[in-house]
Design a protein around this motif. Sequence first.
Motif, mmCIF file in Angstrom:
data_model
loop_
_atom_site.group_PDB
_atom_site.id
_atom_site.type_symbol
_atom_site.label_atom_id
_atom_site.label_comp_id
_atom_site.label_asym_id
_atom_site.label_seq_id
_atom_site.Cartn_x
_atom_site.Cartn_y
_atom_site.Cartn_z
ATOM 1 N N ALA B 243 -19.044 16.640 -11.134
ATOM 2 C CA ALA B 243 -17.701 16.430 -12.055
ATOM 3 C C ALA B 243 -17.040 17.629 -11.496
ATOM 4 O O ALA B 243 -17.511 18.887 -11.578
ATOM 5 C CB ALA B 243 -18.115 16.574 -13.695
ATOM 6 N N ALA B 244 -15.666 17.411 -11.345
ATOM 7 C CA ALA B 244 -14.883 18.544 -11.196
ATOM 8 C C ALA B 244 -13.231 18.387 -11.494
ATOM 9 O O ALA B 244 -13.185 17.246 -11.749
ATOM 10 C CB ALA B 244 -14.817 18.664 -9.506
ATOM 11 N N TYR B 249 -11.633 20.530 -7.252
ATOM 12 C CA TYR B 249 -11.816 19.169 -6.665
ATOM 13 C C TYR B 249 -11.866 19.324 -5.264
ATOM 14 O O TYR B 249 -12.610 18.638 -4.340
ATOM 15 C CB TYR B 249 -10.883 18.427 -7.634
ATOM 16 C CG TYR B 249 -10.859 16.826 -6.918
ATOM 17 C CD1 TYR B 249 -12.058 15.941 -7.168
ATOM 18 C CD2 TYR B 249 -9.845 16.606 -6.256
ATOM 19 C CE1 TYR B 249 -12.048 14.809 -6.723
ATOM 20 C CE2 TYR B 249 -9.725 15.396 -5.514
ATOM 21 C CZ TYR B 249 -10.826 14.364 -5.895
ATOM 22 O OH TYR B 249 -10.706 13.167 -5.352
ATOM 23 N N THR B 264 -18.795 11.403 -7.605
ATOM 24 C CA THR B 264 -17.918 12.472 -8.238
ATOM 25 C C THR B 264 -17.055 12.010 -9.095
ATOM 26 O O THR B 264 -16.576 10.927 -9.002
ATOM 27 C CB THR B 264 -17.262 13.114 -6.953
ATOM 28 O OG1 THR B 264 -18.115 13.694 -6.047
ATOM 29 C CG2 THR B 264 -16.442 14.334 -7.384
ATOM 30 N N ALA B 278 -16.474 8.854 -18.334
ATOM 31 C CA ALA B 278 -17.566 9.780 -18.006
ATOM 32 C C ALA B 278 -18.995 9.210 -18.378
ATOM 33 O O ALA B 278 -19.945 9.562 -17.636
ATOM 34 C CB ALA B 278 -17.218 11.097 -19.003
ATOM 35 N N CYS B 290 -21.373 20.750 -12.623
ATOM 36 C CA CYS B 290 -19.933 20.780 -12.869
ATOM 37 C C CYS B 290 -19.152 21.721 -12.031
ATOM 38 O O CYS B 290 -19.716 23.112 -12.222
ATOM 39 C CB CYS B 290 -19.717 21.292 -14.678
ATOM 40 S SG CYS B 290 -20.329 19.594 -15.406
ATOM 41 N N GLU B 292 -15.804 24.063 -11.844
ATOM 42 C CA GLU B 292 -14.608 24.099 -12.604
ATOM 43 C C GLU B 292 -14.443 25.632 -12.479
ATOM 44 O O GLU B 292 -15.295 26.502 -12.283
ATOM 45 C CB GLU B 292 -14.622 23.517 -13.859
ATOM 46 C CG GLU B 292 -15.829 24.011 -14.838
ATOM 47 C CD GLU B 292 -15.980 23.047 -15.884
ATOM 48 O OE1 GLU B 292 -14.582 22.713 -16.453
ATOM 49 O OE2 GLU B 292 -16.943 23.000 -16.381
ATOM 50 N N ILE B 298 -15.253 21.189 -18.705
ATOM 51 C CA ILE B 298 -16.038 19.995 -18.305
ATOM 52 C C ILE B 298 -17.303 19.858 -18.794
ATOM 53 O O ILE B 298 -17.912 18.802 -19.097
ATOM 54 C CB ILE B 298 -15.892 19.621 -16.895
ATOM 55 C CG1 ILE B 298 -14.208 19.553 -16.561
ATOM 56 C CG2 ILE B 298 -16.583 18.223 -16.425
ATOM 57 C CD1 ILE B 298 -13.971 19.285 -15.201
ATOM 58 N N GLU B 299 -18.101 20.926 -18.465
ATOM 59 C CA GLU B 299 -19.391 21.023 -18.714
ATOM 60 C C GLU B 299 -19.818 20.681 -20.076
ATOM 61 O O GLU B 299 -20.788 19.781 -20.555
ATOM 62 C CB GLU B 299 -20.055 22.390 -18.414
ATOM 63 C CG GLU B 299 -21.530 22.491 -18.312
ATOM 64 C CD GLU B 299 -21.709 24.187 -17.802
ATOM 65 O OE1 GLU B 299 -20.995 24.941 -17.020
ATOM 66 O OE2 GLU B 299 -22.984 24.498 -17.935
ATOM 67 N N LEU B 302 -19.299 17.088 -21.055
ATOM 68 C CA LEU B 302 -20.260 16.177 -20.928
ATOM 69 C C LEU B 302 -21.488 16.345 -21.321
ATOM 70 O O LEU B 302 -22.001 15.437 -21.936
ATOM 71 C CB LEU B 302 -20.595 16.402 -19.185
ATOM 72 C CG LEU B 302 -19.284 15.975 -18.247
ATOM 73 C CD1 LEU B 302 -19.727 16.319 -16.713
ATOM 74 C CD2 LEU B 302 -19.041 14.591 -18.680
ATOM 75 N N ILE B 315 -26.855 18.370 -17.458
ATOM 76 C CA ILE B 315 -25.774 18.908 -17.228
ATOM 77 C C ILE B 315 -25.837 20.139 -16.678
ATOM 78 O O ILE B 315 -26.171 21.210 -17.574
ATOM 79 C CB ILE B 315 -24.616 18.727 -18.186
ATOM 80 C CG1 ILE B 315 -24.526 17.216 -18.784
ATOM 81 C CG2 ILE B 315 -23.432 19.192 -17.537
ATOM 82 C CD1 ILE B 315 -24.263 16.278 -17.779
ATOM 83 N N GLY B 317 -23.977 23.968 -14.740
ATOM 84 C CA GLY B 317 -22.897 24.659 -14.308
ATOM 85 C C GLY B 317 -22.832 25.948 -14.846
ATOM 86 O O GLY B 317 -23.930 26.688 -14.350
#
Lengths: 190, 606
Positions: B243-244, B249, B264, B278, B290, B292, B298-299, B302, B315, B317
Amino acid sequence: MRKNIILCGVGGQGTVLASRLISSAAMARRIPVLSAETIGMAQRGGSVFSHLRMGEGLYSPMIARHEADLMIAFEPGEAVRLLPFLKQDGRMIVSSRAVMPVTAALSGTGYRPEEMLAYLSSRVAGLTVVDAEKALQEVGSPKVLNLILLGAALRSGALGLDPEDLKQAVRRLIPEKFHELNFRALDYKA
Amino acid sequence: MHDEFLMGNEAIALGALAAGVNVVCGYPGTPSTEVLETVAKRRDGSVYVEWSVNEKVAMELAGGASYAGARALVTMKQMGLNVASDPLMCLEYIGVKGGLVVLVADDPGPISSQTEQDTRSFAAFSKVPLFDPSSAEEAYRMVQEAFDFSEKYRTPVFLRPTTRVSHGYASIRIRDPEEYTVHKPEGFEKDSSRWVIFPRLSFANHRRIEERNALLHDVFSDSPLNRIEQETGLPKDIRKGIAAGGFSYTYVMEARASLGALRTLKVSTPFPFPEKLAVTFLSGLDEVLCVEELDPYIEKELIYICGKYGLKTRILGKMTGHMPLSGENSRDSVQAAVAAFMNIHLPAEPAEEPPPLPVRPPVLCAGCPHRASFYAVKQAMKGQKTAFCGDIGCYTLGNAMPLDMVDTCLCMGAGLGIAQSLNRLEKDRSCFAFVGDSTFFASALPGVVNAVYNQAEFTLVVLDNSTTAMTGHQPHPGTGHTMMGEVVEKISIESILRGIGVSAVETVDPLDHALAVETVRKTAALPGVKAIIFRSPCVALFRSSAQVTIDPAACIGCKKCIREIGCPALSFRDGKAVVDAGQCNGCTLCKQLCPVKAITGGESHA
């Protein structure tokens, strides 16, 4: 055609204009261009770079290590700093003239540009060292190092552009009274 | 339509113009500044543009414009959002009429900021929806969409590029001016039940905002801005995804191209989060990385969604140590993190030992008048107990050796408050607050009023170089011209200070070293609040061709010029000081302190 080009130097040396000229020339040939550069506080005498990528299907304007086809270094120390970005068989154009940081003047030690150039020549097969002192004197202006280096990059073949492409870019981006001087710098051969 | 090679910030400006923006205001701050400058350059006569005195005022102007039905864009960097947060928090409760886009540029690194704060988190806090572009091209489209969205949902909308999006360049297809949307403001309609914020209204609107944002989770899940890039060409048993958002991204997409394409999720609207999308993305995945910058935003979203929907996906990150907690990502750092996540071993880098590289901290330009100002204060106060409270701008660089003249630096205008307190707690400490001219207007005035009213004791030093230098020379109230190109009466710093009741207000040319030192000595010794204005224009704007020369026969090699002022045009070669003609601006500070008068030429100041 895909090309990754890094320009590097010290804030105030004219890397940004050089990068813009290459982009403009590539755009005129309808090649998509992405680029990124240092803006802000580091421009005050700090290390600066431009990443420039040409071609289709690219996402990021940033170049990864060992990905640059060509590096145009305005300063020997900065060339060494960014050397890890150059491909194994990449070309490098480097100006021989060092810009001493204030820290060097204070401590009295300085750094030795010859050491940097020796290090580069031991590692970069496609290295062109431009004697900046001599070139600037012969072209007759201290302000055109960027065009002199671009000229050397053109002749190395690694830029993938013709002299006329860059001259058109000069006509588009630089005031007319400087055209003749810039063309002279671009055509300068040691 | 035509193609142009544009900086991300230029693309945002042209996108706003294409959307029919009527009013653009802001305060300069890297990396946001070029948005407003480009509007000023490319606008037609109907668009109003101004550099406001600070971000709070700019936000209020944008709010007012929106009340009248105009489309408004307000621009700032992330630190500026702190200044503008009061009106913005309330504007969200009041709502807007004309589209209102708040452009806030974040600065992972940080490259030229005090904090690594994340405007996505501010969006969640303020409940203002946020668009997060990952390229200049996407930013161009998003700003147009943001205006429509703002009007449709009656809310301000954030557009949040980061430095690499703002300052990256790309060849972009854009609309011709004839194709621009024309937006005609309807004018302000009196309605106190709508425009006057009272507790009862806030209560009602708070509920309305929460209901709307709940709806937006779904709207954004269906929006093409957020999307899932499917996995391709990988073994079936790889149940991993990435996830970005934002610029990261692009790093992920480059890594996909070289390492293999994991599923992705691109998050373009982190707030309100595209929740349904999501859930679709997460289903069937064992692990998600994740990618970012700044907060683990985002982490956390999620993790929350996994809890809410009972999903078992792990998850990873920043909070699990798989990604760095601070600083910028890069092509290489993301490549390495994704490779590790996919259990791919990248070849180790050969150990290289280059010769020691020169260190290049940013420095004040050769001939910068700030150097002379700092040096005058330093000389005048030698041997005394002092505190030099600095501020944000080029003059923060006064901290560098050998000047070493910045003891504190916090945020714009803070030096005044800090100086007042340091002196109140230690009456024998002579305290100075340094501010630039633009900062003086932006955020020093309440500090001066406070000091005079509360009987504080300190010396205010205004470094007036007649521009906003660090961000690239924007005009301000003291420069006598505006962004609309009007010539206006300069607002006098001296008159303001005298009007407030500052006891002594002295103006001096810092490049006249002896007089500058004498002025500081006399003024600092006075009781109460006093001010020195060092007035000399920025050398980047007014270059001089009168350079100094050093006579090698006369130079005794004492290095005083180098040791005392740290000018980048001076260096030491073969036992003598030498001057770099390419850099010298002829300020003559070195000439004035040379003990043997080996330096001649330059501008005349004394």
